[in-house]
Design an enzyme around this catalytic site. Structure first.
Site, PDB file in Angstrom:
ATOM      1  CB  CYS A 153      39.111  41.818  42.282  1.00  0.00           C
ATOM      2  SG  CYS A 153      37.787  42.440  41.245  1.00  0.00           S
ATOM      3  CB  CYS A 156      35.792  39.949  41.890  1.00  0.00           C
ATOM      4  SG  CYS A 156      36.804  40.753  40.687  1.00  0.00           S
ATOM      5  CG  ASP A 157      36.763  38.400  45.534  1.00  0.00           C
ATOM      6  OD1 ASP A 157      36.058  37.699  44.783  1.00  0.00           O
ATOM      7  OD2 ASP A 157      38.001  38.417  45.497  1.00  0.00           O
TER       8      ASP A 157
END
Ligand code: NAP
Length: 332
Positions: A153, A156-157
């Site tokens: 992701c 997200c990261d």
């Protein structure tokens, strides 16, 4: 109204209102993505008691989607905001939630059991909305290095890799969108794709082609992850020539599609050859009173709008099932 049939071994989720503790809850929605939340909204508006089982974050894939611009009536919205709105709408209408992973189901005639490890919850019907999960590359140490450089992701990261070199694996829209996002954060972004052409949006491909810190490595596959406890790089093999090279990088974003996770529902649903749940147009599965909606079922177009539509159809059919079930109980 909730069913008034007493149930012997029900375990009630913590957020269930005490009034329901005397009754069997009408509908279990397994999965809190857009299909599940839409189903819950429809069922709650019809006055049914609903528990949504969601082991991770409400919203499903839209939480990671960045900006959403293809949901009719909403010109543009960030994925997490849309997820929040849907969740709030479902809860405001009376849906309850259980933050647990479902590990299986059982059917005992008209009682449907949702199993979460050692806990069992009893319902009159179930709507499965479990979506899909990220496909893995299947490389040695992939699991070990997940969260230590390997990610599924970018949204997200990505921020963990500010100013660093990263590699994206994949050639669809997710990989390309990840490229668009990561090029702003990272010093260098490689996109490794196994074919000579991308499957994703050509406009995005052109945009990335013109970006100085993005480089495409085509007709190539990642064959090894380098690093013991943290990702240090990847080995890439050219499929035409067989030549391999190592790319030093701190992040690998795997964007090679998604796969269903429906085996836990066997034998009560039928799966197609790819593991998707077979339903009819009214979201019915092989078992009476069990429905499936959204990306987890076999269908042609997996989009937010089709997931929402599936959820609405499944809830409507579940309501009809509950009505028929109640009538047969009264007249039997
Ligand atoms: P996808 O379209 O299925 O693409 C997956 C990519 O990964 C393909 O290029 C595929 O290669 C490659 N791949 C699959 N298995 C692989 C493996 N083992 N090793 C290396 N490469 C592998 O998946 P997606 O990009 O996640 O998109 C899913 C759906 O969401 C699509 O319908 C997509 O259009 C949609 N989506 C839309 C947007 C948007 O509209 N902005 C954004 C994200 C996703 P091949 O090409 O060789 O099969």
């Amino acid at each position: 109204m909730p069913c008034v049939r007493p149930c012997a071994r029900v375990f009630y989720p913590s957020r269930i209102s005490p009034v329901y503790q005397q009754f069997m809850t009408d509908i279990a929605v397994i999965g809190g993505g857009i299909a599940g939340l839409s189903a819950a909204i429809y069922a709650c508006r019809a006055g049914r008691s609903v528990v949504i089982f969601e082991g991770n974050m409400f919203g499903g894939q839209i939480v990671y989607a960045g900006r959403v611009e293809n949901y009719p009536g909403i010109v543009s919205i960030m994925g997490p905001e849309l997820a929040d709105d849907l969740r709030n709408q479902a809860f405001a209408l009376g849906a309850h939630s259980e933050s647990r992973h479902v590990t299986g189901i059982e059917v005992h005639r008209d009682r449907k059991i949702v199993i979460c490890g050692d806990a069992e919850h009893e319902f009159r019907s179930i709507i499965i909305c479990t979506g899909t999960e990220s496909r893995k590359l299947g490389l040695k140490n992939e699991e070990l290095l997940t969260g230590r450089g390997v990610s599924y992701c970018a949204h997200c990261d990505g921020s963990f890799f500010k100013g660093k070199t990263v590699v994206i694996a994949g050639g669809g829209n997710t990989a390309l969108d990840d490229g668009v996002y990561l090029k702003e954060l990272c010093a260098k972004v490689y996109i490794v794709h196994r074919r000579s052409e991308f499957r994703g949006n050509p406009v995005t491909v052109k945009r990335l082609e013109r970006t100085p810190n993005v480089e495409f490595i085509l007709e190539s596959e990642i064959t090894a992850l380098l690093g013991e406890s943290e990702l240090q790089g990847v080995t890439v093999r050219n499929k035409k020539t067989g030549a391999t090279k190592n790319i030093a990088c701190r992040g690998l974003f795997v964007a090679v599609g998604r796969v269903p996770k429906n085996n836990i529902f066997l034998p009560y649903v039928r799966l197609d050859g790819n593991g998707y749940i077979e339903t009819d147009d009214e979201m019915r599965t092989a078992t009476d009173g069990i429905f499936a909606a959204g990306d987890c079922r076999r269908k042609k177009l997996r989009q937010l709008v089709t997931a929402a539509s599936d959820g609405a159809v499944a809830a409507t059919k579940a309501l009809e099932y509950l009505e028929a079930d109640l009538k047969s109980a009264v007249y039997s």
